[in-house]
Design a protein around this motif. Structure first.
Motif, mmCIF file in Angstrom:
data_model
loop_
_atom_site.group_PDB
_atom_site.id
_atom_site.type_symbol
_atom_site.label_atom_id
_atom_site.label_comp_id
_atom_site.label_asym_id
_atom_site.label_seq_id
_atom_site.Cartn_x
_atom_site.Cartn_y
_atom_site.Cartn_z
ATOM 1 N N GLY A 112 23.922 -19.756 -108.699
ATOM 2 C CA GLY A 112 23.053 -19.820 -109.948
ATOM 3 C C GLY A 112 22.923 -21.536 -110.290
ATOM 4 O O GLY A 112 23.019 -22.191 -109.250
ATOM 5 N N MET A 113 22.817 -21.744 -111.485
ATOM 6 C CA MET A 113 22.516 -23.038 -111.886
ATOM 7 C C MET A 113 24.013 -23.744 -111.932
ATOM 8 O O MET A 113 24.421 -24.197 -113.167
ATOM 9 C CB MET A 113 21.974 -23.102 -113.419
ATOM 10 C CG MET A 113 21.195 -24.388 -113.619
ATOM 11 S SD MET A 113 20.028 -24.722 -112.578
ATOM 12 C CE MET A 113 18.414 -23.891 -113.154
ATOM 13 N N THR A 114 24.544 -24.128 -111.037
ATOM 14 C CA THR A 114 25.577 -25.159 -110.873
ATOM 15 C C THR A 114 25.274 -26.543 -111.456
ATOM 16 O O THR A 114 24.177 -26.681 -111.684
ATOM 17 C CB THR A 114 26.202 -25.290 -109.653
ATOM 18 O OG1 THR A 114 25.273 -26.226 -108.691
ATOM 19 C CG2 THR A 114 26.453 -24.099 -108.729
ATOM 20 N N GLU A 115 26.350 -27.396 -111.744
ATOM 21 C CA GLU A 115 25.941 -28.509 -112.343
ATOM 22 C C GLU A 115 25.117 -29.394 -111.377
ATOM 23 O O GLU A 115 24.275 -30.141 -111.844
ATOM 24 C CB GLU A 115 27.365 -29.215 -112.410
ATOM 25 C CG GLU A 115 27.595 -30.153 -113.786
ATOM 26 C CD GLU A 115 28.834 -30.609 -113.971
ATOM 27 O OE1 GLU A 115 29.415 -31.668 -113.697
ATOM 28 O OE2 GLU A 115 29.707 -29.813 -114.333
ATOM 29 N N ASP A 116 25.322 -29.387 -110.197
ATOM 30 C CA ASP A 116 24.636 -30.100 -109.193
ATOM 31 C C ASP A 116 23.374 -29.796 -108.815
ATOM 32 O O ASP A 116 22.380 -30.467 -108.720
ATOM 33 C CB ASP A 116 25.456 -30.555 -107.850
ATOM 34 C CG ASP A 116 26.640 -31.200 -107.966
ATOM 35 O OD1 ASP A 116 26.933 -31.658 -108.807
ATOM 36 O OD2 ASP A 116 27.267 -31.521 -106.639
ATOM 37 N N VAL A 117 23.054 -28.224 -108.913
ATOM 38 C CA VAL A 117 21.783 -27.739 -108.854
ATOM 39 C C VAL A 117 20.794 -28.118 -110.066
ATOM 40 O O VAL A 117 19.636 -28.637 -109.910
ATOM 41 C CB VAL A 117 21.940 -26.182 -108.760
ATOM 42 C CG1 VAL A 117 20.693 -25.628 -109.165
ATOM 43 C CG2 VAL A 117 22.159 -25.965 -107.210
ATOM 44 N N ALA A 118 21.530 -28.067 -111.016
ATOM 45 C CA ALA A 118 20.834 -28.775 -112.461
ATOM 46 C C ALA A 118 20.425 -30.027 -112.138
ATOM 47 O O ALA A 118 19.328 -30.432 -112.849
ATOM 48 C CB ALA A 118 21.536 -28.257 -113.654
ATOM 49 N N ARG A 119 21.142 -30.629 -111.670
ATOM 50 C CA ARG A 119 20.970 -32.316 -111.605
ATOM 51 C C ARG A 119 19.883 -32.620 -110.746
ATOM 52 O O ARG A 119 18.976 -33.504 -110.939
ATOM 53 C CB ARG A 119 22.471 -32.965 -110.942
ATOM 54 C CG ARG A 119 22.349 -34.487 -110.827
ATOM 55 C CD ARG A 119 23.470 -35.223 -110.072
ATOM 56 N NE ARG A 119 23.048 -36.305 -109.621
ATOM 57 C CZ ARG A 119 23.978 -36.908 -108.746
ATOM 58 N NH1 ARG A 119 25.312 -36.419 -108.483
ATOM 59 N NH2 ARG A 119 23.662 -38.163 -108.039
ATOM 60 N N ILE A 120 19.728 -31.809 -109.551
ATOM 61 C CA ILE A 120 18.868 -31.942 -108.570
ATOM 62 C C ILE A 120 17.426 -31.605 -109.409
ATOM 63 O O ILE A 120 16.425 -32.019 -109.245
ATOM 64 C CB ILE A 120 18.973 -31.275 -107.331
ATOM 65 C CG1 ILE A 120 20.087 -31.715 -106.650
ATOM 66 C CG2 ILE A 120 17.813 -31.256 -106.321
ATOM 67 C CD1 ILE A 120 20.642 -30.838 -105.330
ATOM 68 N N LEU A 121 17.479 -30.356 -109.954
ATOM 69 C CA LEU A 121 16.423 -29.897 -110.707
ATOM 70 C C LEU A 121 15.773 -30.952 -111.689
ATOM 71 O O LEU A 121 14.585 -31.373 -111.947
ATOM 72 C CB LEU A 121 16.455 -28.425 -111.294
ATOM 73 C CG LEU A 121 15.938 -27.230 -110.601
ATOM 74 C CD1 LEU A 121 16.726 -26.980 -109.278
ATOM 75 C CD2 LEU A 121 15.781 -26.087 -111.689
ATOM 76 N N ARG A 122 16.578 -31.728 -112.519
ATOM 77 C CA ARG A 122 16.429 -32.578 -113.429
ATOM 78 C C ARG A 122 15.756 -33.865 -112.792
ATOM 79 O O ARG A 122 14.664 -34.502 -113.202
ATOM 80 C CB ARG A 122 17.509 -32.839 -114.373
ATOM 81 C CG ARG A 122 17.575 -31.722 -115.306
ATOM 82 C CD ARG A 122 18.642 -32.505 -116.553
ATOM 83 N NE ARG A 122 19.976 -32.798 -116.120
ATOM 84 C CZ ARG A 122 20.847 -31.695 -116.248
ATOM 85 N NH1 ARG A 122 20.576 -30.647 -116.754
ATOM 86 N NH2 ARG A 122 22.222 -31.914 -115.569
ATOM 87 N N ALA A 123 16.151 -34.118 -111.591
ATOM 88 C CA ALA A 123 15.755 -35.399 -110.943
ATOM 89 C C ALA A 123 14.172 -34.949 -110.345
ATOM 90 O O ALA A 123 13.239 -35.831 -110.482
ATOM 91 C CB ALA A 123 16.590 -35.587 -109.761
ATOM 92 N N VAL A 124 14.215 -33.714 -109.707
ATOM 93 C CA VAL A 124 12.809 -33.174 -109.444
ATOM 94 C C VAL A 124 11.906 -33.276 -110.550
ATOM 95 O O VAL A 124 10.711 -33.519 -110.354
ATOM 96 C CB VAL A 124 13.094 -31.696 -108.662
ATOM 97 C CG1 VAL A 124 11.629 -30.993 -108.651
ATOM 98 C CG2 VAL A 124 13.392 -32.038 -107.576
ATOM 99 N N ALA A 125 12.182 -32.574 -111.847
ATOM 100 C CA ALA A 125 11.337 -32.558 -113.015
ATOM 101 C C ALA A 125 10.788 -34.040 -113.314
ATOM 102 O O ALA A 125 9.634 -34.299 -113.617
ATOM 103 C CB ALA A 125 11.943 -31.887 -114.033
#
Ligand code: ZN
Length: 321
Positions: free
Chosen positions: A152-165
Motif C-alpha cells: 500500500g501507500m508506505t511513506e516511501d511509496v508516497a514520497r516517490i508518487l509526490r516526486a512523480v507528481a
C-alpha cells in the motif's frame, strides 16, 4: 500533434501507429548480472530482442511503451542499440519502481531528517530525464513510472508518487502507476495524486485488467483514469477468457476511450527461472495480435474500438488534444 521522444528520435504523436502501452525490452537486476555474468550474454540478448521486436512490428504493432525505470534495470544505451536495428518505436520512461522503500541511494538524500528543509533530488532527476535526456544518450523519457503494490501507500511509496507528481506538473509528461486493482490501490493513487493537483486523464493505472471487476474499474474510469488492460498472457493472475471479458464489458459500458492494451511481457526478464515460463505459454508480444483481438471481435468489440485502444488513446495520453 506533438513530438514524442523515442529511443530512435522523436516521432509525431499522430504517427505512433498501433501502440502496446506496457512492454519491456528487458527487466533485469544489473548488480547480480555484473557479478554472476554466467546469467547474461550481451550478444545473445540483443540479437534475441531484435528478433522478437521485429516479429512484433511484422504483426502490425508500430510502437511499444517501455516503463523500465530504476528498480527494473533500466539501461538506455542498450535500448538505443536495439532501436537502431528495428523498425519499431520504443518510448522510454523515468521514475522509480518499488513496492515498499526507496532504493538505498535515496534513503538519506532529500527531506529525510525532521527540520531539514531540502528538496527531494528525485523530482529533479526525473525532470532532467524528461527535458535534457537520460545520461548522455540524448534520449528523453516521455513519461513517468512508479508503483504501489500489496504494502500500500508506505511513506516511501508516497514520497516517490509526490516526486512523480512534481515532475509531471513541471514537464507535462504523463504518469503510469503500477497498481493492484483487487486491492483498489487505484483509489489510493487518486487520493494522493489529486491532492498534488494531477489531472486523472494524464494517469494510466497499470494492471487494471488483472481483475474482472467492472464496477471498480468503471469507478476509476469515471474519475478520468486510463486503465491498463496490460497483462494479456499472464493467465495465472487472471485467465484469458476473463481478461477478454472485462475489456468487452467495459467497451459495452462505453469506456473504450479509457482503456489501452499490452502484455507486460519482455524480451528477457531475469526475475524468473526461464523454465518456469512454460507455465505461461501465452505471455509473449504476439498474443494480443494472434489471440486477444480475434477474441475481442468475437465478443462484439469493433475494429473501431480496437483502434481507439491501440492508436487514439495512447496518442491522447502522450499529447492531449
Ligand atoms: Zn511492467
Amino acid at each position: 500533434m506533438a513530438e514524442i521522444p523515442t529511443a530512435r528520435g522523436t516521432v509525431d504523436s499522430g504517427a505512433l501507429g498501433r501502440v502496446l502501452m506496457h512492454e519491456h525490452v528487458f527487466v533485469i537486476t544489473p548488480e547480480v548480472l555484473q557479478n554472476f555474468p554466467e546469467h547474461w550474454d550481451e550478444q545473445l540478448r540483443v540479437t534475441d530482442a531484435v528478433e522478437k521486436l521485429t516479429a512484433l512490428k511484422n504483426a502490425g504493432i508500430d510502437t511499444i511503451v517501455d516503463p523500465t525505470v530504476i528498480g527494473l534495470g533500466r539501461y538506455i544505451p542498450r535500448i538505443v542499440e536495439i532501436a537502431g536495428k528495428i523498425d519499431l518505436n520504443i518510448i522510454v520512461a523515468t521514475g522509480v519502481y518499488t513496492y515498499d522503500t526507496v532504493p538505498k541511494f535515496f534513503k538519506f538524500r532529500g527531506p529525510v531528517f525532521p527540520g531539514l528543509d531540502v528538496p527531494d533530488p528525485m523530482a529533479d532527476m526525473f525532470i532532467k530525464d524528461i527535458t535534457e535526456g537520460i545520461a548522455d544518450t540524448g534520449v528523453r523519457a516521455a513519461f513517468l513510472k512508479c508503483a504501489i503494490d500489496e504494502p500500500g501507500m508506505t511513506e516511501d511509496v508516497a514520497r516517490i508518487l509526490r516526486a512523480v507528481a512534481k515532475a509531471h506538473l513541471a514537464t507535462g509528461a504523463p504518469i503510469m502507476v503500477h497498481t493492484v486493482p483487487s486491492m483498489h490501490r487505484g483509489l489510493e493513487v487518486h487520493e494522493l495524486l489529486s491532492g498534488e493537483g494531477v489531472d486523472p486523464s494524464r494517469v494510466l493505472l497499470a494492471h487494471s485488467g488483472d481483475v474482472n471487476d467492472p464496477d471498480h474499474l468503471s469507478e476509476l474510469a469515471d474519475l478520468g483514469y486510463l486503465l491498463g488492460m496490460d497483462r494479456f498472457g499472464i493467465d495465472l493472475y487472471l485467465p484469458f477468457e476473463e481478461r477478454v471479458a472485462i475489456v468487452a464489458t467495459l467497451a459495452e459500458r462505453g469506456y473504450t476511450e479509457r482503456m489501452v492494451l499490452a502484455h507486460d511481457a519482455s524480451c528477457y526478464m531475469d526475475w524468473i527461472e526461464p523454465s518456469y515460463l512454460e507455465f505461461s505459454p501465452n505471455w509473449h508480444f504476439l498474443h494480443i495480435t494472434n489471440d486477444v483481438l480475434p477474441a475481442l471481435r468475437e465478443r462484439g468489440v469493433s475494429d473501431d474500438q480496437i483502434d481507439t485502444m491501440l492508436i487514439a488513446n495512447p496518442q491522447q495520453w502522450f499529447a492531449p488534444a
